[in-house]
Write a protein that holds these residues in place. Sequence first.
Motif, short mmCIF file in Angstrom:
data_model
loop_
_atom_site.label_atom_id
_atom_site.label_comp_id
_atom_site.label_asym_id
_atom_site.label_seq_id
_atom_site.Cartn_x
_atom_site.Cartn_y
_atom_site.Cartn_z
N VAL A 1 -12.11 9.45 3.23
CA VAL A 1 -11.42 10.11 2.12
C VAL A 1 -12.01 9.65 0.79
N ARG A 2 -12.30 8.38 0.68
CA ARG A 2 -12.87 7.86 -0.57
C ARG A 2 -14.20 8.54 -0.88
N ARG A 3 -14.96 8.84 0.15
CA ARG A 3 -16.26 9.48 -0.04
C ARG A 3 -16.11 10.95 -0.43
N ILE A 4 -15.16 11.62 0.19
CA ILE A 4 -14.99 13.06 -0.02
C ILE A 4 -14.13 13.36 -1.24
N ALA A 5 -12.99 12.72 -1.33
CA ALA A 5 -12.03 13.00 -2.41
C ALA A 5 -11.26 11.73 -2.76
N PRO A 6 -11.87 10.81 -3.51
CA PRO A 6 -11.24 9.52 -3.77
C PRO A 6 -9.89 9.60 -4.46
N ARG A 7 -9.68 10.61 -5.26
CA ARG A 7 -8.40 10.73 -5.95
C ARG A 7 -7.28 11.16 -5.01
N ALA A 8 -7.63 11.59 -3.82
CA ALA A 8 -6.63 12.03 -2.85
C ALA A 8 -6.00 10.87 -2.08
N LEU A 9 -6.59 9.69 -2.14
CA LEU A 9 -6.07 8.55 -1.37
C LEU A 9 -4.58 8.28 -1.60
N PRO A 10 -4.08 8.31 -2.85
CA PRO A 10 -2.64 8.05 -3.04
C PRO A 10 -1.73 9.08 -2.38
N VAL A 11 -2.27 10.22 -2.03
CA VAL A 11 -1.49 11.24 -1.33
C VAL A 11 -1.74 11.15 0.17
N VAL A 12 -2.99 10.98 0.54
CA VAL A 12 -3.36 10.99 1.96
C VAL A 12 -2.74 9.82 2.72
N ALA B 1 -0.69 0.11 7.70
CA ALA B 1 -1.14 0.88 6.53
C ALA B 1 -1.20 -0.01 5.29
N THR B 2 -0.20 -0.83 5.11
CA THR B 2 -0.17 -1.74 3.95
C THR B 2 -1.33 -2.73 4.01
N ALA B 3 -1.59 -3.28 5.17
CA ALA B 3 -2.68 -4.24 5.32
C ALA B 3 -4.03 -3.61 4.97
N VAL B 4 -4.24 -2.39 5.44
CA VAL B 4 -5.51 -1.70 5.16
C VAL B 4 -5.62 -1.39 3.67
N VAL B 5 -4.57 -0.89 3.08
CA VAL B 5 -4.60 -0.55 1.64
C VAL B 5 -4.86 -1.81 0.80
N VAL B 6 -4.17 -2.88 1.10
CA VAL B 6 -4.35 -4.12 0.34
C VAL B 6 -5.78 -4.64 0.51
N ALA B 7 -6.31 -4.56 1.71
CA ALA B 7 -7.67 -5.05 1.96
C ALA B 7 -8.73 -4.20 1.27
N LEU B 8 -8.51 -2.89 1.22
CA LEU B 8 -9.56 -2.00 0.74
C LEU B 8 -9.35 -1.50 -0.70
N ARG B 9 -8.24 -1.79 -1.27
CA ARG B 9 -7.99 -1.32 -2.64
C ARG B 9 -9.09 -1.73 -3.62
N PRO B 10 -9.63 -2.95 -3.52
CA PRO B 10 -10.70 -3.32 -4.46
C PRO B 10 -11.95 -2.43 -4.35
N THR B 11 -12.10 -1.71 -3.25
CA THR B 11 -13.28 -0.84 -3.11
C THR B 11 -13.17 0.40 -3.97
N MET B 12 -12.02 0.61 -4.58
CA MET B 12 -11.83 1.80 -5.41
C MET B 12 -12.46 1.64 -6.79
N ARG B 13 -12.79 0.44 -7.20
CA ARG B 13 -13.34 0.21 -8.55
C ARG B 13 -14.73 0.76 -8.69
#
Length: 126
Positions: A67-78, A114-126
């Motif tokens: 999702v980050r590759r295709i539509a990164p702004r969609a992550l908060p919805v997806v 889901a929380t564990a994955v989001v917390v681990a990967l959130r820094p990749t959004m920068r």
Amino acid sequence: MTTAVRTTPIPARLGVALVAAAVVNLLVALVASTLDAGGIGMGLQPSVFLPATVVGVLLGTAGWFAVRRIAPRALPVVVPVVLALTWIPDLLLLGQGATLANVVGLMLMHAVIATAVVVALRPTMR
């Protein structure tokens, strides 16, 4: 003068996320099992939920990067939509003899992953 910001490598973040999710899911399973008087205890055994936790972290990671590759702004919805979709099979267990404690426990386990994955990967959004 600028200072370099050191970030933890993604595999290390995912390793910590996996261990944290497994430990929290163990606690959730223990509580749900205790409250699951007379239920079927579906998915509350470590031999079931620990491998499922690993698979969930791996699939969540793959989904995050896709999702980050295709539509990164969609992550908060997806992310919440996919989490809600994972709850459908849990809710269907109510018709198969599972107690509410069992189902809520499974739903919490999905939220933990889901929380564990989001917390681990959130820094990749920068």
